[in-house]
Design an enzyme around this catalytic site. Sequence first.
Site, PDB file in Angstrom:
ATOM      1  N   TRP A  48       0.800  -1.227   0.000  1.00  0.00           N
ATOM      2  CA  TRP A  48       0.000   0.000   0.000  1.00  0.00           C
ATOM      3  C   TRP A  48       0.829   1.270   0.000  1.00  0.00           C
ATOM      4  CZ3 TRP A  48       1.935   2.237   4.260  1.00  0.00           C
ATOM      5  CH2 TRP A  48       2.307   1.428   5.327  1.00  0.00           C
ATOM      6  N   ASN A  49       2.109   1.209   0.309  1.00  0.00           N
ATOM      7  CA  ASN A  49       2.838   2.453   0.580  1.00  0.00           C
ATOM      8  C   ASN A  49       3.160   3.275  -0.665  1.00  0.00           C
ATOM      9  OD1 ASN A  49       4.666   0.272   0.005  1.00  0.00           O
ATOM     10  ND2 ASN A  49       6.359   1.518   0.749  1.00  0.00           N
ATOM     11  N   LYS A  85      -2.217  -7.939  -8.052  1.00  0.00           N
ATOM     12  CA  LYS A  85      -3.009  -7.774  -6.836  1.00  0.00           C
ATOM     13  C   LYS A  85      -2.497  -6.560  -6.072  1.00  0.00           C
ATOM     14  CE  LYS A  85      -2.553  -9.093  -2.662  1.00  0.00           C
ATOM     15  NZ  LYS A  85      -3.178  -7.933  -1.954  1.00  0.00           N
ATOM     16  N   PRO A  86      -3.209  -5.444  -6.160  1.00  0.00           N
ATOM     17  CA  PRO A  86      -2.841  -4.312  -5.314  1.00  0.00           C
ATOM     18  C   PRO A  86      -3.305  -4.569  -3.885  1.00  0.00           C
ATOM     19  CG  PRO A  86      -4.807  -3.776  -6.566  1.00  0.00           C
ATOM     20  CD  PRO A  86      -4.367  -5.145  -7.014  1.00  0.00           C
ATOM     21  N   GLY A 108       7.223  -6.280  -0.534  1.00  0.00           N
ATOM     22  CA  GLY A 108       6.564  -6.361   0.764  1.00  0.00           C
ATOM     23  C   GLY A 108       7.528  -6.822   1.838  1.00  0.00           C
ATOM     24  N   SER A 109       6.984  -7.442   2.845  1.00  0.00           N
ATOM     25  CA  SER A 109       7.787  -7.821   4.004  1.00  0.00           C
ATOM     26  C   SER A 109       8.654  -9.038   3.711  1.00  0.00           C
ATOM     27  CB  SER A 109       6.871  -8.133   5.197  1.00  0.00           C
ATOM     28  OG  SER A 109       6.180  -9.352   4.990  1.00  0.00           O
ATOM     29  N   GLU A 143      11.475  -7.320  -3.628  1.00  0.00           N
ATOM     30  CA  GLU A 143      12.096  -6.302  -2.792  1.00  0.00           C
ATOM     31  C   GLU A 143      11.432  -6.383  -1.428  1.00  0.00           C
ATOM     32  OE1 GLU A 143      11.584  -1.768  -2.251  1.00  0.00           O
ATOM     33  OE2 GLU A 143      12.920  -2.021  -3.973  1.00  0.00           O
ATOM     34  N   LEU A 144      12.231  -6.608  -0.395  1.00  0.00           N
ATOM     35  CA  LEU A 144      11.689  -6.902   0.925  1.00  0.00           C
ATOM     36  C   LEU A 144      12.057  -5.809   1.923  1.00  0.00           C
ATOM     37  CD1 LEU A 144      12.487 -10.727   0.766  1.00  0.00           C
ATOM     38  CD2 LEU A 144      10.374  -9.553   0.088  1.00  0.00           C
ATOM     39  N   CYS A 200      10.399   1.306   2.009  1.00  0.00           N
ATOM     40  CA  CYS A 200      11.403   0.290   2.317  1.00  0.00           C
ATOM     41  C   CYS A 200      12.811   0.855   2.414  1.00  0.00           C
ATOM     42  CB  CYS A 200      11.369  -0.811   1.259  1.00  0.00           C
ATOM     43  SG  CYS A 200       9.826  -1.739   1.210  1.00  0.00           S
ATOM     44  N   GLU A 238      12.459  -3.347  11.615  1.00  0.00           N
ATOM     45  CA  GLU A 238      11.947  -2.287  10.755  1.00  0.00           C
ATOM     46  C   GLU A 238      10.665  -1.693  11.350  1.00  0.00           C
ATOM     47  OE1 GLU A 238      11.233  -1.664   5.984  1.00  0.00           O
ATOM     48  OE2 GLU A 238      10.557  -3.550   6.876  1.00  0.00           O
TER      49      GLU A 238
END
Length: 521
Positions: free
Chosen positions: A161-162, A185-186, A236-237, A258-259, A292, A390
């Site tokens: 969402w960011n 998928k947003p 995401g995470s 990308e985490l 991130c 984080e």
Amino acid sequence: MLNRLPLGPLPAQMHKTLLDLCANSDDAPKVEVEAPFLGFSIGYVFEGSEVDVDEAFRRARAAQKEWALTSISDRKKVFRTFHDLVLKNRELLIDFIQLETGKNRASAADEVFDVAITARYYANQVEKLLADKKHPGALPVVTKNVQQQIPKGVVGQITPWNYPLTLGVSDAIPALLAGNAVVAKPDLATPFTCLIAVHLLVEAGLPRDLMQVVTGSGEVVGGAIAQHCDYLMFTGSTATGRILGRTMGERLVGFSAELGGKNPLIVAKDADLSSIGRELVQACFSNSGQLCVSIERIYVEAEVYEEVLDKFVRATKDMSIGTGFDWDVEMGSLIHKTQLERVSEFVEQARDAGATVLCGGRARADIGPYFYEPTVLVDVPAGTPLLTQEVFGPVVFVEKVSSLLEAVEKANATEYGLNASVFAAPETGRWVANQLEAGGVGINDGYAATWASVSTPLGGMKQSGVGRRHGAEGLLKYTETRNVAEQRVIPLRGPAWLRRKAYSDVLAWALKMGKTLKVLP
């Protein structure tokens, strides 16, 4: 449809047009989408199911077969037009981003320009990247060898969402240009920004079924996409990345992610401190710290520690926080209640452990339901979660170090390796950058310069990800490499009339001569 938005629910016709771009069944449960500024609903989307994902992939696969036969020149035209439409409709896009995320207008504008730059870059580079490449064959003259790049098929994309526009479409651009379809998928908190981007892509000439959007939960919709796709792009995470990585590994299908990050910034004693306060504020609190690559820990050499800390705290206190579409607001809201509680918990744990909060450190319900002040801490005790985990919010701690060697050691003492930064004289900065274990390192910049340099691949080391976005790798990862070798005149194993032993001697002689004359690869 493309009119400026009110600070309220989406106009009915606009809402309907965007819902029509979803692959979801309209008899599914509705999920309200909340505007974080004031906590009201701006509309709803439907809760997607595995059946919806099945249908999305059916449509996407049919469209991809035709799109793969479309000339690269015609694909380029779509994204050149899209570039222009993004800029033409930038105020509307910024409105959507702000309504869904609560971020300030300048942070929302960053997304718009990022998408335009990405579309321009890949449209300009795609013919060169996908062109057949001649290579030396096994034997000069008699073996002709060509490397080809062909599309994977249907790329799955799961985004957070960011950054709903940047992450919702910037990874899809190279995937589509490479000849793939995309099923995306947003996040359920921010679906409309992705849908307006798809609307502009279709307006630019993209075949309607080529990019499918399915809204729904990560567990159901995200899990189904991972089971269907020919390649997966996830942002995401780290925890979720591990789950998806296991799925893709089991299927032997490619995966890029990308985490998370716990990004450090180092200030050397020879740094130019004239604008350090402003630079640190941008590095730490852009997008309300919800990115991130945001800086969450700062290490400052002892000789300049007090000056840097004073300038940083004063600049942080001077920040304006607020709601709405005003360009002068420097920081907006957090995304929702869960995020506010997460940020608050990190700060309270540190405070209870003995850390000192120099500024910020409290929620601001007087501004809006999910606002939290930009926060600077010092003297955070060892073992406090804030030191290593984080936060993903406007919270940073500052620590004094005796040398750059100590700063580098502390910066690298993490399981993450996404972004890092150093403020120093150029030569010092380059020396420090070469020691930092991160996929992107900014010298006299927090993160913007590495991100905006789209011609260079960018991603994470260690537990911060696999694969890269941007640069040639950001497009070629969505392709398969095909090696086409054409043997001419004589077979590679020699002519039928020549005895094997004789041919072996000839081949050995040819290899030696090839080495001497440097005509073999």
